[in-house]
Every structure is written in structure tokens, then in C-alpha cells.
Design a protein around this motif. Sequence first.
Motif, PDB file in Angstrom:
ATOM      1  N   TYR A 186      40.476  36.016  36.281  1.00 45.30           N
ATOM      2  CA  TYR A 186      39.985  37.013  37.231  1.00 45.30           C
ATOM      3  C   TYR A 186      40.705  38.357  37.130  1.00 45.30           C
ATOM      4  N   ALA A 187      41.881  38.382  36.513  1.00 44.90           N
ATOM      5  CA  ALA A 187      42.692  39.605  36.507  1.00 44.90           C
ATOM      6  C   ALA A 187      41.970  40.822  35.917  1.00 44.90           C
ATOM      7  N   PRO A 188      41.336  40.709  34.723  1.00 49.29           N
ATOM      8  CA  PRO A 188      40.692  41.904  34.154  1.00 49.29           C
ATOM      9  C   PRO A 188      39.302  42.193  34.711  1.00 49.29           C
ATOM     10  N   LEU A 189      38.804  41.351  35.613  1.00 48.45           N
ATOM     11  CA  LEU A 189      37.452  41.524  36.137  1.00 48.45           C
ATOM     12  C   LEU A 189      37.449  42.462  37.339  1.00 48.45           C
ATOM     13  N   PRO A 190      36.297  43.046  37.661  1.00 54.77           N
ATOM     14  CA  PRO A 190      36.216  43.945  38.820  1.00 54.77           C
ATOM     15  C   PRO A 190      36.647  43.241  40.099  1.00 54.77           C
ATOM     16  N   GLY A 191      37.645  43.791  40.761  1.00 53.72           N
ATOM     17  CA  GLY A 191      38.176  43.184  41.978  1.00 53.72           C
ATOM     18  C   GLY A 191      39.547  42.588  41.782  1.00 53.72           C
ATOM     19  N   GLY A 192      39.799  42.033  40.580  1.00 58.62           N
ATOM     20  CA  GLY A 192      41.135  41.575  40.234  1.00 58.62           C
ATOM     21  C   GLY A 192      41.541  40.214  40.752  1.00 58.62           C
ATOM     22  N   ASN A 193      40.793  39.630  41.709  1.00 60.51           N
ATOM     23  CA  ASN A 193      41.111  38.286  42.187  1.00 60.51           C
ATOM     24  C   ASN A 193      39.812  37.542  42.455  1.00 60.51           C
ATOM     25  N   LYS A 194      39.928  36.236  42.671  1.00 65.32           N
ATOM     26  CA  LYS A 194      38.737  35.390  42.766  1.00 65.32           C
ATOM     27  C   LYS A 194      37.792  35.833  43.876  1.00 65.32           C
ATOM     28  N   LYS A 195      38.316  36.086  45.062  1.00 63.20           N
ATOM     29  CA  LYS A 195      37.468  36.450  46.194  1.00 63.20           C
ATOM     30  C   LYS A 195      36.691  37.730  45.918  1.00 63.20           C
ATOM     31  N   ASN A 196      37.381  38.755  45.429  1.00 72.44           N
ATOM     32  CA  ASN A 196      36.722  40.036  45.173  1.00 72.44           C
ATOM     33  C   ASN A 196      35.749  39.956  43.999  1.00 72.44           C
TER      34      ASN A 196
END
Length: 268
Positions: A186-196
Motif C-alpha cells: 500500500y505504501a506507493p499507492l494513492p493514500g499510502g495506507n490500506k484504509k485510504n
Amino acid sequence: MQSRSTVKYLETNPTGSIPLMIRPWQDLYEKDYAPGCLIFCKQDKSGRSPLITCADVPTMNYLLAQGHNGDPTEKKVMFDDYEFFGVFRNDAGKQVDHMGFPMYTNVKQRLIQCDVYGRAKVANFWGRKLRTGDSLEIALIFKNIAQIKKPNRAGIAMPRTPRLQLVPLINGCTPGTNVKPPDLDYAPLPGGNKKNVLSYMKDNGGFIEQMLNVPAIRAACLDRVLKKWRIGVVSQSAFEPPSDTNITLAMHSSQQRTHLPQVEILMI
């Protein structure tokens, strides 16, 4: 007063089954649902109709693959639109004619029984190397696919493209191996964490288009698990082994799925 020692306990594993009234698909996918198939139900039911939109594994893989090519007639299916409900046990509303062919009492609906707890028999998507106690799972994984196929039609070739697909797992591993597909990074994805990230996916159509263009997102998602369901535990190791070819075909064809042998599981 009855003493405790005289109370009889049935040493069995009861099975819990729930009736399900299936809403018909325009292309009649539900006509090919058969005992042993996994049933997924749509979550956004509204209105007073008792009909539920349901999909088996081939139908789910088609729904997850379509809708991302800009075609206005195709609706995108998100990762949380459907949830695993149970295992098709029997058809409560089907009759047969004098020749033994299926004859539906109402072509606009279908009543089935689904096992949701206890012993059940399920089509063996997991291969020939099953042992008693193995945990059988189905996971949503981003895979590169080269065709889009309706569950009751021939496939249409397409450029290799990442799409969410249902994939069988045994004890969290790819069947026949000891390799566990990793979870999404999840780190490089938009939001940076699972919830976002999951919130962003719901608002932006699963960011499929971004996966095609951004190498970091492709690497963070491809062949990684977004979500998984535990189907049950193998309770009977004596079973007819399926061929790898039949399993591959059955993941995308409801009619081919009927060729898979069944394995007995305990749903808990």
C-alpha cells in the motif's frame, strides 16, 4: 429430572443451508449454476424484491475483467461489490420434463439452497494435492489477462492487461507450491495506507488505468492479494483429482466447471 448422563448428543457435523432467490442475468448466467459451485452475492441490494444478484466463479471473473475499456454499456465491478455467500447445494425450484431435461417453473427467478456452515461438497478448483485439514481459500489477485470471456460464451482476445481475478489458494499458498502470494504493497499507492487506498479505489474505479501507466503501482499490485475468503477445510482426502486443464477452463466457464469433481469440506 433427567440426569446429565442420559442426555443424548449427536456426534455429527450439522449443515446449515439458506434458500436464495436468484435474480436473472440478461445473458442467463444463472442457468449454468450447479451444485458445488461457489456463490457470491451482490451487496448493494435495495428495494423490497426478494431477488438477489448472484455470481459463480466464472461469472465473477468476467464481471471483474469487463467495464474498464471505456465501453458505456459495461459497468465496472468494484472489489467490494460482491461477497462470498456459500456453496450451491441443490436447486429447490427446478423440475425436469419427461426426457429428464431441466424445466424451470419460473424463467424469471431461481430458488436454490446454499450451504453456509458445516459439511458441503464443492467443485475442486484447488488441484490434486489436497490433504485432510487443508484450508481452501479464494483470493482477489491482480493478474495479467489476455482475454475477456463471458461464463457462457467464447472468449475475446485483448492485450495483456492487469485485472482483478479470483484465484484459488491452499493454506494461503498457490496450489501445488509453498509460495504465498504477498498482500498489496500500500505504501506507493494513492493514500499510502490500506484504509485510504481502498477508499481511493472505490472512488476511482479501482485505479486500473493508473496501473497501466505507473510502473510503481503495477509492481505494488500485480500478482498480489487484495482480499480473500476462506471457503472451508478439507474433511475427506479421498477424492477424484481434477486435471489442471479442467481447472483453468472452469475458472472462466460455468459449463466447464460442471466437469470438475467435488471435494468434501467443512465450512466453519
